[in-house]
Design an enzyme around this catalytic site. Structure first.
Site, short mmCIF file in Angstrom:
data_model
loop_
_atom_site.label_atom_id
_atom_site.label_comp_id
_atom_site.label_asym_id
_atom_site.label_seq_id
_atom_site.Cartn_x
_atom_site.Cartn_y
_atom_site.Cartn_z
N SER A 1 0.85 -1.20 0.00
CA SER A 1 0.00 0.00 0.00
C SER A 1 0.87 1.24 0.00
CB SER A 1 -0.87 0.02 1.26
OG SER A 1 -0.07 0.37 2.38
N ASP A 2 0.36 2.33 -0.53
CA ASP A 2 1.04 3.59 -0.25
C ASP A 2 0.93 3.80 1.26
OD1 ASP A 2 2.38 5.97 -0.30
OD2 ASP A 2 1.22 6.84 -1.94
N TRP A 3 1.81 4.65 1.77
CA TRP A 3 1.94 4.77 3.22
C TRP A 3 0.67 5.38 3.85
CZ3 TRP A 3 5.34 2.17 1.12
CH2 TRP A 3 6.49 1.71 1.74
N GLY A 4 -0.10 4.53 4.46
CA GLY A 4 -1.34 5.00 5.08
C GLY A 4 -2.54 4.90 4.17
N ALA A 5 -2.44 4.13 3.08
CA ALA A 5 -3.53 4.10 2.10
C ALA A 5 -4.65 3.13 2.45
CB ALA A 5 -2.98 3.74 0.71
#
Ligand code: BGC
Length: 763
Positions: free
Chosen positions: A232-236
């Site tokens: 995932s993108d960071w925090g997605a």
């Protein structure tokens, strides 16, 4: 090499809690380890144009410091090189640094389409065109992975703005998705097999990318054959259970155990099959298998050699937009040279946010110019304006700049966007240069008519208001830590500009394709311009631009001649995922000037008669060729079935319509030197008929046509085919679905008759 891990033994050994813990990260940069079963972790690190290894797990947006690394030209610059081999070399160099730092995966490249010049992260992206983004993205992946370091192709998908990026839904139709926003990803995945793909923050048509099974599993894995890990993108991740179910393998960064608890509970409840969790673990283990040899190596790299490479690359990236009267290259032997602009001594060479590299050193153009000119040149400098500095005295700086410019033979004025104008996390509000910089240009041009402007910016800036003040414009982009030296090389003619725009420079922001639909509202952004992104839009509406896609001058000139466009017969096995070759294009390029240079041969294709509205022309192939003065080279390129096709939403696939295609070869999308028309033969595409297919669609169908006519002939009311004799009438009723016509015809053609006809078509 035999695998280090026995996956089935591991899966049998791991507890449910341990398994669930593995699908989210450890801290900001590490995958999770399970020491009990001997499963180690690896470190990942940003970013696309150089390494940003953070020693401490502090943050992911560039606030915390990082280990020094070579800052190569950013993607906006690299894209403009159109140079596949060079981009691959950058990849190799980044991988050397990654190995030296024990990094298993480099979090890049970013290949999102530059939908609007306002996107704050355009500097991290390669092009407004999916072919350029895909080809160069693949080259970067191949370069990095050739040394056993992984990549993370990002941000998958349709992440084209920073505004509301964690929630916004990109509302986009299937055809536009396939032809524009997914096409680059497809190319990189199929051609270069990145070890990981990073899903984006945003939603697509209402569904978070991190939880979109269609995106992460059906398209990425089942269609394109991706065999790596989706991170995932960071925090997605909004819902970790839905994410794993959709095909996400690794949530980053750590959520302190919260996601693991939810995933384990979902498995216990029977809401998430354990097999699905096991698949994600299998992919993590595959990644470890791939990355650990590189991580464990004790390689080092030559920082000086990488700095030199960064300079060489930056030279290839700058785009000479304008050069009236051969103002450039400068006379390095004699005269007075005024160098004006704070950017000359304090270069802006990269963007802000998670991709921010801590450079090993930084070259500025002022020092490089001083070193590059001969003793006979007097070089004076004035800063002209401040950059993100509210305390400067603009009037005094302007007066000093005018004085410096007045007595000079030539002025080189370094303008650009302050760092605060463009960054990860927010978009620009306009495309103008700061007013104080424009004022300096106007004032300097008032006292000197030989003004060269050098630009530093991560996405295009409007030039229409001030273009007339500049005899020459060199677009230097954010050229990395050695960009200053590269600019000096180009200004002095040590190197010859060879970059070409991969983003149109519009006359006005209002002209841009997404103007009315950017950045959207109420958590939605409508991709209303459809496939008409970038030059596709300007060409479709016939709008003038300041500098078109593909444009870039050289200190030499090139001639294109002897275009041959030959249709190749289909048949045999498709040569690749792109299908069989269908048109071969050959053209001769000659360097007709007096210095060595490089031309980018661009092949555009148009399909003037199509069932759907296609762009006037689209880039389908390109090649960069280096030629000595007087030298010629024959360039051969091939267009495949895919290049000729469009995505049909109706058919749910790529459709190639036979007929006339226009091949145009040139030096930019608006400088088409040679054109050829070809006739491509082949079966007409057919679409399955259903109850709602129209009369016209039935008549157009190779099988349905006769079946329908038979039925009309035998109607209880007599021969109804006469209804089709009148063209105007046919035009009017042609759009009626057959089911509706049947209802309206009542007894003449009972409702069941449509089903009976459909059965005959299928039978
Ligand atoms: C960015 C990614 C980056 C990640 C890790 C995110 O904010 O969107 O591009 O790789 O952070 O730093």
């Amino acid at each position: 090499m035999s695998p280090r891990f026995d996956l089935s033994a591991l899966l049998a050994d791991l507890t449910l809690e341990e398994k669930a813990s593995l699908v989210s990260g450890q801290g900001f940069w590490w995958t999770r380890k399970v020491e009990r079963v001997g499963l180690p972790s690896i470190m990942v690190s940003d970013g696309p144009h150089g390494l940003r290894k953070q020693e401490q797990s502090t943050d992911h947006v560039g606030i915390g410091g990082s280990v020094p690394a070579t800052c190569f030209p950013t993607a906006c610059a690299l894209g403009s090189s159109w140079d596949v081999d060079l981009v691959r070399r950058v990849g190799v160099a980044i991988a050397e640094e990654a190995r030296g730092q024990g990094i298993g995966v480099v979090l890049g490249p970013g290949i999102n389409i530059k939908r609007s010049p306002l996107c704050g992260r355009n500097f991290e992206y390669l092009a407004e065109d999916p072919l350029v983004a895909g080809v160069l993205g693949a080259a970067l992946v191949e370069g990095i992975q050739s040394l056993g370091v992984g990549t993370s192709l990002k941000h998958y998908a349709v992440n084209n703005q920073e505004a509301d990026r964690l929630r916004v839904s990109a509302d986009v139709d299937d055809r536009t998705l396939r032809e524009i926003y997914l096409a680059g990803f497809e190319r990189v995945v199929r051609q270069a097999a990145p070890w990981t793909v990073m899903c984006s923050y945003n939603r697509i048509n209402g569904v978070y990318a991190s939880q979109d099974r269609w995106l992460l599993t059906e398209v990425l894995r089942d269609e394109w054959g991706f065999d790596g890990l989706v991170v995932s993108d960071w925090g997605a991740v909004d819902d970790p259970v839905a994410a794993v179910a959709a095909g996400l393998d690794l949530e980053m960064p750590s959520t302190g155990g919260a996601s693991a608890r939810k995933v384990a509970a979902a498995v216990s409840r029977g809401d998430l099959p354990e097999d699905v969790l096991d698949l994600a673990i299998g992919r993590l283990v595959t990644l470890l298998e791939r990355a650990l040899p590189g991580v464990e190596s004790d390689d080092s790299y030559d920082a000086d050699a990488h700095h030199e490479l960064a300079r060489l690359v930056a030279r290839e990236c700058a785009v000479l937009l304008k050069n009236d009267g051969g103002l450039l290259p400068l006379d390095a032997g004699a005269g007075r040279l005024a160098v004006i602009g704070e950017f000359a001594r304090s270069p802006r060479f990269q963007g802000a946010g998670s991709s921010k590299v801590n450079p090993t050193r930084v070259d500025d153009a002022l020092t490089a110019l001083r070193a590059g000119v001969g003793a006979g040149v007097t070089l004076d400098f004035a800063p002209g304006f401040g950059v993100d500095d509210p305390d400067v005295d603009d009037a005094a700086l302007l007066a000093e700049a005018v004085e410096t410019a007045a007595g000079a033979d030539t002025v080189v004025l370094f303008l650009g966007l302050p760092a605060s104008y463009e960054s990860e996390g927010y978009d620009r509000e306009h495309i103008d240069l700061p007013a104080e910089q424009q004022a300096v240009l106007a004032a300097v041009a008032g006292v000197n008519d030989r003004v060269v402007v050098v630009l530093a910016n991560g996405s295009v800036v409007g030039v229409a208001d001030w273009d007339h003040h500049a005899g020459a414009i060199l677009e230097g982009w954010l050229g990395g830590q050695a960009g200053g030296g590269a600019i000096a090389d180009l200004l002095l003619g040590v190197a010859n500009p060879s970059g070409r725009l991969t983003e149109t420079v519009p006359l006005r922001l209002e002209d841009t394709p997404a103007y009315l639909n950017f950045p959207g509202e109420d958590r939605h952004v409508l991709y209303g311009e459809g496939v008409h992104v970038g030059y596709r839009h300007y060409d479709a509406v016939g709008r003038d631009v300041s500098y078109p896609f593909g444009h870039g001058l050289s200190y030499t000139t090139f001639e294109h001649s002897d275009l041959a466009a030959t249709v190749l017969e289909p048949g045999g096995e498709p040569a690749s995922w792109l299908g069989a070759p269908r048109i071969s294009v050959s053209v001769t390029v000659t360097n007709t000037g007096t210095v060595a240079g490089q031309e980018v041969v661009q092949v555009y294709l148009g399909d003037p008669e199509a069932a759907v509205r296609r762009p006037v022309r689209e880039l389908k192939a390109f090649a960069k060729v280096a030629l000595d003065p007087g030298e010629s080279q024959r360039v051969d390129l091939v267009l495949t079935e895919r290049d000729l096709s469009y995505w049909s939403t109706r058919a749910g696939g790529w459709v190639l319509e036979p007929g006339t295609f226009e091949v145009a070869v040139g030096a930019s999308s608006r400088d088409l030197r040679l054109t050829a028309t070809v006739e491509v033969e082949g079966p007409r595409p057919t679409f399955p008929l259903d109850r709602n297919s129209t009369l016209a669609e039935w008549l157009d169908h190779p099988v349905g046509h006769e079946i329908l006519l038979d039925s009309l002939r035998q109607s209880p009311l007599g021969d109804l085919t006469s209804l089709l004799d009148n063209p105007e009438q046919l035009r009017m009723i042609g759009s009626f679905p057959m089911s509706r016509l049947a209802t309206m015809l009542g007894d003449a053609m009972g409702d069941d008759e449509v089903d009976a006809l459909l059965a005959k078509v299928q039978g």
